[in-house]
Design an enzyme around this catalytic site. Structure first.
Site, mmCIF file in Angstrom:
data_model
loop_
_atom_site.group_PDB
_atom_site.id
_atom_site.type_symbol
_atom_site.label_atom_id
_atom_site.label_comp_id
_atom_site.label_asym_id
_atom_site.label_seq_id
_atom_site.Cartn_x
_atom_site.Cartn_y
_atom_site.Cartn_z
ATOM 1 N N ASN A 136 -40.694 31.448 10.233
ATOM 2 C CA ASN A 136 -41.285 31.944 11.485
ATOM 3 C C ASN A 136 -42.009 33.268 11.260
ATOM 4 O O ASN A 136 -43.057 33.523 11.855
ATOM 5 C CB ASN A 136 -40.208 32.093 12.567
ATOM 6 C CG ASN A 136 -39.901 30.773 13.255
ATOM 7 O OD1 ASN A 136 -40.724 30.254 14.001
ATOM 8 N ND2 ASN A 136 -38.731 30.210 12.978
ATOM 9 N N ARG A 178 -27.898 38.165 13.401
ATOM 10 C CA ARG A 178 -26.901 39.101 13.928
ATOM 11 C C ARG A 178 -27.215 39.439 15.380
ATOM 12 O O ARG A 178 -28.375 39.567 15.753
ATOM 13 C CB ARG A 178 -26.909 40.400 13.114
ATOM 14 C CG ARG A 178 -26.179 40.299 11.806
ATOM 15 C CD ARG A 178 -26.261 41.596 11.051
ATOM 16 N NE ARG A 178 -25.674 42.718 11.765
ATOM 17 C CZ ARG A 178 -24.377 42.913 11.931
ATOM 18 N NH1 ARG A 178 -23.508 42.065 11.458
ATOM 19 N NH2 ARG A 178 -23.934 43.967 12.585
ATOM 20 N N LEU A 228 -27.645 41.852 18.443
ATOM 21 C CA LEU A 228 -28.060 43.253 18.514
ATOM 22 C C LEU A 228 -27.103 44.040 19.407
ATOM 23 O O LEU A 228 -26.572 43.522 20.390
ATOM 24 C CB LEU A 228 -29.470 43.362 19.085
ATOM 25 C CG LEU A 228 -30.595 42.632 18.355
ATOM 26 C CD1 LEU A 228 -31.939 43.040 18.936
ATOM 27 C CD2 LEU A 228 -30.568 42.882 16.854
ATOM 28 N N HIS A 248 -34.995 30.402 19.194
ATOM 29 C CA HIS A 248 -33.745 29.669 19.001
ATOM 30 C C HIS A 248 -34.067 28.167 18.963
ATOM 31 O O HIS A 248 -34.849 27.688 19.793
ATOM 32 C CB HIS A 248 -32.767 29.981 20.141
ATOM 33 C CG HIS A 248 -31.445 29.316 19.950
ATOM 34 N ND1 HIS A 248 -30.521 29.759 19.020
ATOM 35 C CD2 HIS A 248 -30.903 28.227 20.540
ATOM 36 C CE1 HIS A 248 -29.462 28.973 19.056
ATOM 37 N NE2 HIS A 248 -29.666 28.036 19.967
ATOM 38 N N ASP A 293 -28.413 34.659 22.972
ATOM 39 C CA ASP A 293 -29.374 33.611 23.356
ATOM 40 C C ASP A 293 -29.499 33.492 24.875
ATOM 41 O O ASP A 293 -29.472 32.381 25.430
ATOM 42 C CB ASP A 293 -28.951 32.262 22.737
ATOM 43 C CG ASP A 293 -28.940 32.318 21.218
ATOM 44 O OD1 ASP A 293 -29.758 33.047 20.633
ATOM 45 O OD2 ASP A 293 -28.096 31.640 20.607
HETATM 46 C C1 GAR Z 1 -35.031 28.951 12.886
HETATM 47 O O1 GAR Z 1 -34.801 27.584 13.130
HETATM 48 C C2 GAR Z 1 -34.603 29.783 14.078
HETATM 49 O O2 GAR Z 1 -34.878 29.168 15.304
HETATM 50 C C3 GAR Z 1 -33.130 29.892 13.839
HETATM 51 O O3 GAR Z 1 -33.003 30.114 12.466
HETATM 52 C C4 GAR Z 1 -34.077 29.462 11.793
HETATM 53 C C5 GAR Z 1 -34.746 30.473 10.914
HETATM 54 O O4 GAR Z 1 -35.746 29.858 10.148
HETATM 55 N N1 GAR Z 1 -32.560 30.973 14.599
HETATM 56 C C6 GAR Z 1 -31.377 30.900 15.178
HETATM 57 O O5 GAR Z 1 -30.633 29.940 15.099
HETATM 58 C C7 GAR Z 1 -30.988 32.139 15.977
HETATM 59 N N2 GAR Z 1 -29.909 31.858 16.854
HETATM 60 P P1 GAR Z 1 -36.842 30.745 9.425
HETATM 61 O O6 GAR Z 1 -36.066 31.842 8.669
HETATM 62 O O7 GAR Z 1 -37.519 29.802 8.483
HETATM 63 O O8 GAR Z 1 -37.753 31.313 10.461
#
Ligand code: GAR
Length: 207
Positions: free
Chosen positions: A13, A90, A92, A108, A144
């Site tokens: 992302n 983590r 915040l 998320h 979230d």
């Molecule tokens: C993503 O799917 C994001 O939505 C999730 O971690 C992944 C990170 O992927 N985040 C969570 O679950 C937060 N609660 P990335 O490092 O390739 O962006």
């Protein structure tokens, strides 16, 4: 608008946002720094390859507040105005949220408020939902929970497991995150209670 991106892992992302910025898809934005709480996060190398400054701020047995204080100072020193959590795993502290009011956003991999927390794809598969997706939202003190900026739906197929579902959702995540950051950076949206609406619209929201 200077953006700071926080990661803990792969960083796809983060790459999507950074490439959108360099391609001019998010006008007026600049990625000022990428911060990771994990020294071995694969996203760090990807950020360096994109020419971005990276800073590692590990927890080092400190309290959440102490750890966050160091991250806040890295962000402040670079004039960051918008913080994007991109797979930052983590919670915040409330101090952090107070320093950047309505200026922290997160992605998320579920349609919130369903399947908060860890292993969202497993949760969706186990629950048996037919539609899942992703949510970009403002961050508040709760997990979230903050006001929702944008969501994208993804169909859950009979043959899906968490892995195959996550591969389709991540594609939508990148598109959703870019669009959400663009809207925030352009000042196109405002928050009315829990609702994020296009600026100048949504009077009916308040009755
Ligand atoms: C993503 O799917 C994001 O939505 C999730 O971690 C992944 C990170 O992927 N985040 C969570 O679950 C937060 N609660 P990335 O490092 O390739 O962006």
């Amino acid at each position: 608008m200077k953006i700071g991106i926080l990661i803990s892992g792969r960083g796809s992302n983060m790459v999507a946002i950074a490439e959108a910025v360099s391609d001019g898809v998010i006008p007026g934005a600049e990625v000022a720094v990428v911060i990771s709480d994990k020294s071995k996060a694969p996203g760090l190398e990807k950020a360096r390859d994109l020419g971005l400054e990276t800073v590692i701020v590990t927890r080092k047995k400190r309290s959440r507040e102490e750890h966050d204080a160091e991250i806040i100072s890295v962000l402040k020193n670079r004039g960051v105005e918008l913080v994007c959590l991109a797979g930052y795993m983590r919670l915040l502290s409330s101090d952090f949220v107070r320093v950047f009011p309505n200026r922290i956003i997160n992605i998320h991999p579920s349609l919130l408020p369903s399947f908060k927390g860890l292993h969202a794809h497993d949760q969706a598969i186990e629950y048996g939902v037919k539609i899942s997706g992703c949510t970009v939202h403002f961050v508040d003190e709760h997990l979230d929970h903050g006001a929702i900026i944008l969501q994208k739906a993804v169909e859950v197929l009979d043959e899906d497991d968490a892995d195959s579902l996550s591969k389709r959702i991540i594609v939508q995540e990148h598109a959703a995150y870019i669009e959400a950051v663009r809207r925030v950076a352009a000042g196109e949206i405002e928050i009315k209670g829990r609702r994020v609406v296009s600026r100048g619209r949504g009077d009916a929201v308040n009755g």
